[in-house]
Write an enzyme that holds these catalytic residues in place. Structure first.
Site, mmCIF file in Angstrom:
data_model
loop_
_atom_site.group_PDB
_atom_site.id
_atom_site.type_symbol
_atom_site.label_atom_id
_atom_site.label_comp_id
_atom_site.label_asym_id
_atom_site.label_seq_id
_atom_site.Cartn_x
_atom_site.Cartn_y
_atom_site.Cartn_z
ATOM 1 N N GLY A 648 56.619 -32.561 14.138
ATOM 2 C CA GLY A 648 56.180 -31.174 14.187
ATOM 3 C C GLY A 648 57.315 -30.170 14.229
ATOM 4 O O GLY A 648 57.148 -29.016 13.827
ATOM 5 N N GLU A 649 58.487 -30.609 14.701
ATOM 6 C CA GLU A 649 59.607 -29.693 14.813
ATOM 7 C C GLU A 649 60.201 -29.409 13.434
ATOM 8 O O GLU A 649 60.344 -30.307 12.607
ATOM 9 C CB GLU A 649 60.675 -30.278 15.733
ATOM 10 C CG GLU A 649 60.189 -30.534 17.150
ATOM 11 C CD GLU A 649 61.265 -31.144 18.017
ATOM 12 O OE1 GLU A 649 62.464 -31.041 17.637
ATOM 13 O OE2 GLU A 649 60.931 -31.721 19.062
#
Length: 1430
Positions: A648-649
């Site tokens: 997700g980063e």
């Protein structure tokens, strides 16, 4: 093109002839055939002319009245000309072989091509062509004219023109066209057709098929049949096409069929009202004349691979779901439903059936099957139509049988996406889909090596799913009727499951010496993803290879499990198993992520997105494991993101997409100028995917927005709009899943996955084709055995029909056979436990009710037969299952259903009957609780006994007469028990494996229970007795392996003997069984003789009351044992036990005679006496000599045996006299035996019975006298005097003086015998005794005893016999001593001399004896000598 010309009809079932009577095709060399052809042509010309004349247009024309002749139409003229010429052909000058076939074909062809002819005329002309073609006169070898003629006919028929007058006539013409086309392909001359003409024929026929959908039913059926037959005719020749034919190809403009025209069929009418087949046929596809000249090879060469490729490609296109789904229904008059694909699939199936393995020789055909066909089959496999699904499965089955070595990953995809998905309702499949798919799976399972190949190619491949395991689990689960009655689906799954295990069982019969199974553990690290086999076709190579790969795959899955819990520990585990190097490198970790199933994709994504340098290196190596060659960007991105979850980063996403973009640009740059362009576009696609498929995004990105967002990203330039548009709509239609599905395999085939599959198929390991040997069956069966047994058991439990029950039984037996062959003892035990539950024998209920219910229950009877069949066939591998089998046997025993000799052993047939052996109870199948008292008749035992009880009526115990149903049930029960052959289980126990034998013995001991000191229930005692009988039978049957059983058997019998305080059947069976074991095994097991005989000491530990009850029978058995095995008893311990047992019987009234018989057998003439048993035997003989039980004769005979044993001692002494250094030691032992003998006789000399007492003294004297030749040293003789002779004299004297005369009668005679014994022995050994230092003491002891006996009073008065005998004996002794110089006057220093002491005693006995022995002269001489000495 190298086509092999055939001389037979291509389709056998459609063979035909001219007359319809089955005659073969005619030959041009036959005169009658030449006349027939001319007649046929003439007849057909007349037929066409007759039809044409019906029309006014063709009736005739006059040029002018003056000419006075008819001017005919050119079509009629050509026909008439042919009729005039036809009979002039075929003679010697112009044989038929020289006639160009085009000459007699052209008139008919012109009629077919003419726009002016109507449907009836065209129909007759076509019939004429059909009739001539079916004569099959055209010989392909006769020259090029035949090819030109065939091309002429094909062109004419495929471009047929005629006027449409009514629908019926139109359909008739179309039918004739189909007939002629099929006749062309069936004729011998079809081999000269070009690839283009073959495609044209198929094309024309297919268009007629589609036009027929608006016509009558007959035309529809005929057109489809013709199309199918055309395909069959063409692909039947595939096996005969040379490899070189594949080099040719059709002109791109000469394609097989244009799908748009095929589905957009329209009837085009000309201005004159005629219809052309062109409009429904080939049209412009055939090409122009220039094109034909451009590629003359295609026209000249016969048809082959090029046309087959085009036709097969066309058939595959008919099954393209996406192409058909994209069609506009408004322009399609023929609705696209199951009709068209089903028709196409049936033709494809026929092509595959006829082409068979030959397809693999032609790469283009094979490529079509590998890619387009299989992709479409998987899509159609999900169809709701059972017909389509069934046909798809049939095609795949044919492909598996013929081409499986070329379709490894395609088969995996089909089974994963279709079979595994549609057979389970959780994926939304209908019952019909499930049933059809399950039927297909069962058909696959019936292929003998199918499951083996699934295991070898998929389960043992780290890049594939565990196909065998999943299919086996599917069959097992599908056979389970969970919360529902048994259905056809359950039975179908059961059939598949049993087909698999029966295939394994059949392979056992083909088994050869198995390949060595070396250790699979890895000793050092090697890249597991790069392991390859040296030879994939040789079992000695690939068997070891696949086992190694399976081991690696299992270890990887274990490592994945560890990794999912703790990534660090997971990698450490893999390092410990040498799957990863000791020092981790990026490539090995990347391959672990790439090829290991079951990994947590979230953890993998986090690892790959980590900023750590090592993780970044792993990420790049991971990206390099993908093959993006020639892939679209969105397809590559889909495949890449399916293997892990995108973090997700943003920074992690950046690193992941950078690695992807670099790899993609390296392999598929296409229009991208650098990897940065790939990176930006990949980012853009991720954003578009989120925008389009996130429900939270309300305003969706448009095409223009997407194009605008990606301006100037390609090195400062724009990407082509078409390229971006394609990407946009691809993402909109099909979402990129950034959260991939967890788990193994996939259930849906997307285009991107198919592209990836085709890429992998180029690199995957070759498909291993297994033979009929059971190399991998053990590994496979270990996986599926548990679910299989459970599934078959559940179906067996729920089934009611006998056919299903029989199928289950076949499955049980197959499982047992496999388990036994591969030594899977635990599996066989589980099977036995499961089966025993179905026998109902373990249910407790009233006896008669159980028997009747058992006879009426076919399931219970089948289960019983099966479990005992397994016990008989495969008992070698049964372990703990014996307990359950024994429970069933005990239940049958309690019901009285066992054969009477179940507990007998094989050797009984050569021995006495059981009831003739003393002390051995007669074996009875009825329990003790059922034995009636002596006042009532005994219930019959055995099988027939149970049946006869039903027919008899006991007047004392009135009972209802059984009904016919009960009688029938009992009869079935008895028949079942007979089929079980229970007795053979124990008779043949000698062939059981050692572990199995020990387990059955333990099971018997366990079932017998622990004996009770107090009385137990009759049922418990009966069970214990029966189990003991079986245990003894097994022991006797396994005499060669008695060492395995003996300890357990002995402990069990000892437990019984020591725990039983009252006599009962159990202790009786234990004691006599033990004796019987010893009796039977002693001759064969000398090394166990000591243990066997020592075990008989248990008899000595019997409770006194119990021992007294069975003493006579025990003695009989011991006597029988001694007589049969005396020569085999070697040890002292053995003889000690035997002697102890016999000694006890000496005081038993009933047993003494038999016991003495054994002693007599051993000691008579020293037959079986030895230094080892001598002491024990004379001890036992003493017991009989002292015993007052029975007649005195036994005691006397026992004394004689003891006395006669001196002969053995003398003999042994002589044998060892010259034996060397050890002789003295052995002699010492013999002297000790002699001393022991005389000591025992001394005791008997005090017996109260006169005859025994006197005989004992005589026997003792014989022993002393017989010892003269034994070289007994003087000290031993002195010891004998002290311990034996003096004691006897003293004890007898005491008895005579102090004991009652009633107890010791006639003691005078015994005293006389004793004194004589003393005198005789002393005189015999006088010379040797004189040398002893203690001689004086010994001599004085003799004198003192004589003095006492001289003075003794018997019955209050002195004995006259002794008064007379003693002086005489003493005189003899003194004379002997005098003569030997022993007794003489000698000087002494201090103390009295022997001389003085002697005369002191002698004078007390007989005062005058000195003067008699030493007269006066001698006395004087002696006195003179004394003086001289002084």
């Amino acid at each position: 093109m190298g086509f092999v010309r055939l001389e037979i009809n291509p389709i056998e079932e459609e063979s035909y002839d001219v007359a319809g009577d089955g005659c073969k095709a005619p030959s041009f060399d036959d005169p009658s055939a030449r006349a027939d052809l001319a007649c046929v042509i003439c007849s057909e010309v007349s037929a066409v002319l007759a039809v044409m004349r019906r029309n006014v247009r063709w009736g005739g024309r006059y040029a002018s009245a003056a000419d006075d002749h008819i001017i005919d139409h050119s079509l009629i003229l050509s026909l008439k000309l042919l009729r005039r010429q036809v009979f002039s052909w075929g003679d010697v000058r112009r044989p038929w072989s020289t006639i160009d076939p085009s000459v007699y074909f052209r008139p008919f062809v012109d009629v077919v091509r003419s726009d002016e002819t109507g449907a009836p005329i065209t129909s007759v002309a076509l019939s004429s062509l059909y009739k001539i073609l079916t004569l099959d006169f055209l010989d392909p070898a006769s020259g090029t004219a035949v090819g030109a003629a065939m091309h002429l006919v094909v062109d004419a028929v495929t471009s047929c023109r005629f006027e449409v007058t009514d629908p019926a006539s139109e359909e008739a013409v179309l039918m004739k066209i189909l007939q002629v086309l099929l006749a062309i392909m069936r004729s011998r001359a079809s081999t000269v057709l070009s690839n283009q003409h073959a495609c044209t024929i198929v094309n024309t026929c297919f268009r007629v098929v589609h036009q027929a959908t608006t016509k009558g039913e007959l035309l529809q059926r005929l057109s489809r049949h013709t199309m199918l037959e055309l395909v069959r005719c063409i692909f039947l020749h595939l096996a005969d096409v040379h490899d070189g034919d594949a080099s040719s190809s059709l002109n791109p403009k000469i394609s097989a069929v244009d799908m748009e025209q095929a589905f957009g069929i329209a009837q085009v009418e000309n201005g004159n009202g005629s219809i052309k087949v062109d409009d429904i046929g080939v049209g412009d596809e055939i090409g122009t004349g220039s094109e034909q000249k451009h590629d003359m090879k295609i026209i000249v060469d016969p048809y082959g691979i090029p046309c087959m490729v085009e036709i097969f490609h066309f058939l595959c296109s008919l099954t393209n779901v996406q192409d058909q789904g994209g069609r506009n229904p408004a322009t399609n008059q023929v609705a696209f439903d199951e009709d068209v694909p089903l028709f196409a699939l049936s033709m494809i199936n026929s092509a595959v059936e006829l082409g068979g393995p030959s397809i693999s020789k032609h790469p283009k055909l094979l490529t079509l099957i590998q890619d387009e066909l299989f992709r479409n089959l998987i899509q159609f496999g999900l169809s709701m139509s059972p017909l389509i699904l069934s046909t798809v499965c049939s095609i795949v089955l044919n492909l598996y049988r013929h081409l499986r070595s070329e379709l490894k990953l395609q088969l995996e995809a089909f089974f994963s996406c279709v079979i595994l998905r549609l057979t389970q309702s959780r994926y939304g499949a209908s019952y019909q889909q499930q049933e059809v798919t399950m039927e297909a799976l069962v058909d696959f399972c019936r292929q003998k090596n199918f499951m083996t190949e699934m295991y070898a190619n998929f389960d043992c491949d780290i890049t594939c799913c565990n196909m065998f395991e999943e299919l086996a689990n599917l069959l097992s689960k599908s056979a389970f009727p969970i919360n529902c009655p048994l259905s056809s689906m359950h039975v179908l799954a059961l059939d598949g499951l049993i087909a698999v295990v029966e295939g394994m069982a059949d392979r056992i019969g083909n088994a050869s010496p198995s390949l060595e199974q070396s250790s699979l553990e890895l000793q050092e690290y090697s890249p597991f993803w790069a392991v390859r086999c040296e030879n994939y076709s040789a079992p000695e190579y690939w068997v070891k290879f696949v086992r190694q790969r399976k081991y690696i795959k299992r270890r990887l899955m274990i490592g994945a499990d560890h990794f999912n819990r703790d990534p660090k520990k997971g990698l450490e585990f893999l390092q410990g198993t040498h799957l990863l190097p000791e020092k981790l490198d990026p490539q090995s970790v990347a391959c672990f992520f790439r090829y290991t199933a079951g990994l947590d994709k979230n953890l993998v994504g986090d690892f790959l997105g980590n900023h750590d340098e090592f993780c970044v290196q792993v990420l790049h190596e991971f990206a390099w494991t993908f093959d993006f060659q020639d892939m679209n960007l969105d397809t590559a991105l889909r495949l890449f993101l399916e293997t892990f979850r995108l973090p997700g980063e943003s920074q992690k996403i950046q690193r992941v997409l950078e690695a992807f973009s670099e790899r993609y640009y390296e392999q598929s740059p296409q229009i991208l100028v650098d990897k940065d362009a790939a990176l930006v576009l990949a980012y853009s696609l991720i954003m578009l995917n989120t925008d389009q498929h996130n429900v939270q995004v309300k305003k969706k990105m448009t095409e223009e927005d997407f194009i605008r967002n990606n301006r100037r990203i390609n090195g400062g330039n724009d990407l082509p709009r078409e390229f971006l548009t394609e990407l946009y709509y691809s993402i909109c239609r099909n979402e990129i899943r950034t959260v991939p599905e967890q788990g193994l395999g996939f259930t849906e085939m997307s285009p991107s996955r198919w592209i990836d599959l085709m890429q992998k198929s180029k690199k995957t390991s070759p498909y291993i084709v297994c033979n009929s040997l059971p190399y991998l069956d053990r590994d496979m069966f270990a996986i599926m055995s548990g679910p299989t047994i459970a599934a078959i058991s559940v179906v067996f439990d729920f089934a009611e029909h006998e056919e299903v029950l029989s199928t289950c039984v076949d499955g049980f037996l197959a499982v047992a056979k496999i388990s036994a062959y591969h030594h899977l003892e635990d599996v066989l035990d589980d099977l036995v436990v499961s089966l025993c539950k179905f026998t109902t024998l373990l249910n407790s209920s009233f006896v008669e009710e159980t028997v009747t219910a058992f006879g009426d229950d076919i399931k219970a009877r089948l289960a019983t037969e099966t479990v005992f069949s397994i016990a008989n066939r495969y008992g070698d591998c049964i372990r703990t299952g014996w307990r359950n089998i024994l429970d069933c046997i005990l239940r049958l025993h309690k019901l009285g259903l066992l054969p009477a000799r179940v507990a007998s052993d094989a050797a009984d047939d050569s021995e006495l009957p059981l009831d003739s052996v003393p002390g051995k109870p007669v074996t009875s199948s009825l329990p003790i609780s059922h034995i009636h008292s002596m006042s009532h008749p005994r219930r019959s035992s055995g099988l027939m006994g149970r049946f006869s009880q039903l027919l008899s009526l006991d007047t004392e115990e009135p009972r209802l007469q059984p009904s016919e149903q009960q009688l029938a049930a009992h009869q079935r029960t008895l028949q079942t028990i007979q089929k079980c052959r229970i007795d053979s289980i124990f008779i043949k126990s000698k062939f059981l494996h050692a572990d199995s034998l020990m387990q059955i013995a333990k099971a018997l001991i366990w079932a017998a229970g622990r004996p009770q000191k107090v009385s137990s229930t009759p049922d418990d005692e009966d069970t214990a007795v029966f189990c003991l009988e079986l245990l003894i039978a097994i022991t006797l049957n396994n005499r060669d392996r008695i060492g395995l059983l003996w300890q357990g058997v002995y402990e069990h019998i000892a437990n019984i003997v020591q725990s039983t305080m009252i006599h009962c059947a159990l202790v009786e069976k234990a004691v006599f069984g033990l004796l019987r074991i010893c009796q039977r095994l002693l001759p064969y097991k000398e090394n166990l003789a000591d243990e066997l005989l020592t075990s008989l000491q248990l008899v000595l530990k019997l409770d006194a009351r119990v021992a007294d009850t069975y003493c006579e029978n025990i003695t009989q058995e011991v006597t029988r044992l001694v007589k049969a095995n005396a020569t085999h008893i070697k040890s002292q311990m053995g003889w000690r036990t035997i002697a102890s047992l016999l000694s006890i019987t000496a005081r038993h009234p009933e047993a003494s005679a038999v016991g003495f018989e054994a002693i007599l057998f051993i000691m008579s003439e020293g037959a079986h006496l030895s230094p080892g048993n001598y002491v024990f035997c004379i001890e036992a003989a003493r017991q009989f000599a002292e015993s007052r039980v029975g007649v005195t004769d036994i005691s006397v005979r026992a004394l004689d045996l003891m006395a006669e044993s001196m002969n053995c001692l003398a003999c042994w002494s002589n044998e060892i006299r010259e034996a060397g250094a050890d002789a003295e030691k052995v002699s010492e032992g013999i002297r000790e035996m002699w001393l022991r003998l005389v000591q025992l006789l001394r005791k008997i000399c005090l017996d109260q019975r006169e005859e025994v007492r006197n005989h004992a003294v005589v026997s003792l004297q014989r022993c002393f006298v017989g010892a003269d030749g034994m070289c007994i040293p003087p000290p031993t003789w002195a010891q004998a005097f002290d311990l034996v002779i003096f004691d006897i004299l003293d004890d007898l004297l005491e008895c005579a003086q102090n004991q009652s005369q009633k107890e010791y009668r006639n003691m005078e005679g015994t005293l006389v015998q004793a004194v004589k014994l003393l005198s005789k022995v002393f005189l015999q050994q006088l010379q040797d005794l004189f040398g002893l230092s203690s001689f004086c003491k010994l001599w004085l002891g003799v004198l003192s005893r004589l003095e006492k006996y001289k003075k003794v009073k018997v019955r209050s008065k002195k004995s006259d016999k002794l008064q007379e005998l003693i002086p005489e004996l003493l005189k003899n002794i003194l004379i002997a001593m005098k003569s030997k110089g022993i007794l003489a006057k000698r000087s002494t220093i201090g103390g009295d001399s022997m001389w003085d002491l002697t005369w002191l005693h002698v004078n007390n006995i007989v005062p005058s004896l000195q003067a008699e022995v030493f007269p006066g002269e001698e006395m004087e001489q002696l006195h003179f000598c004394d003086q001289s000495d002084g």
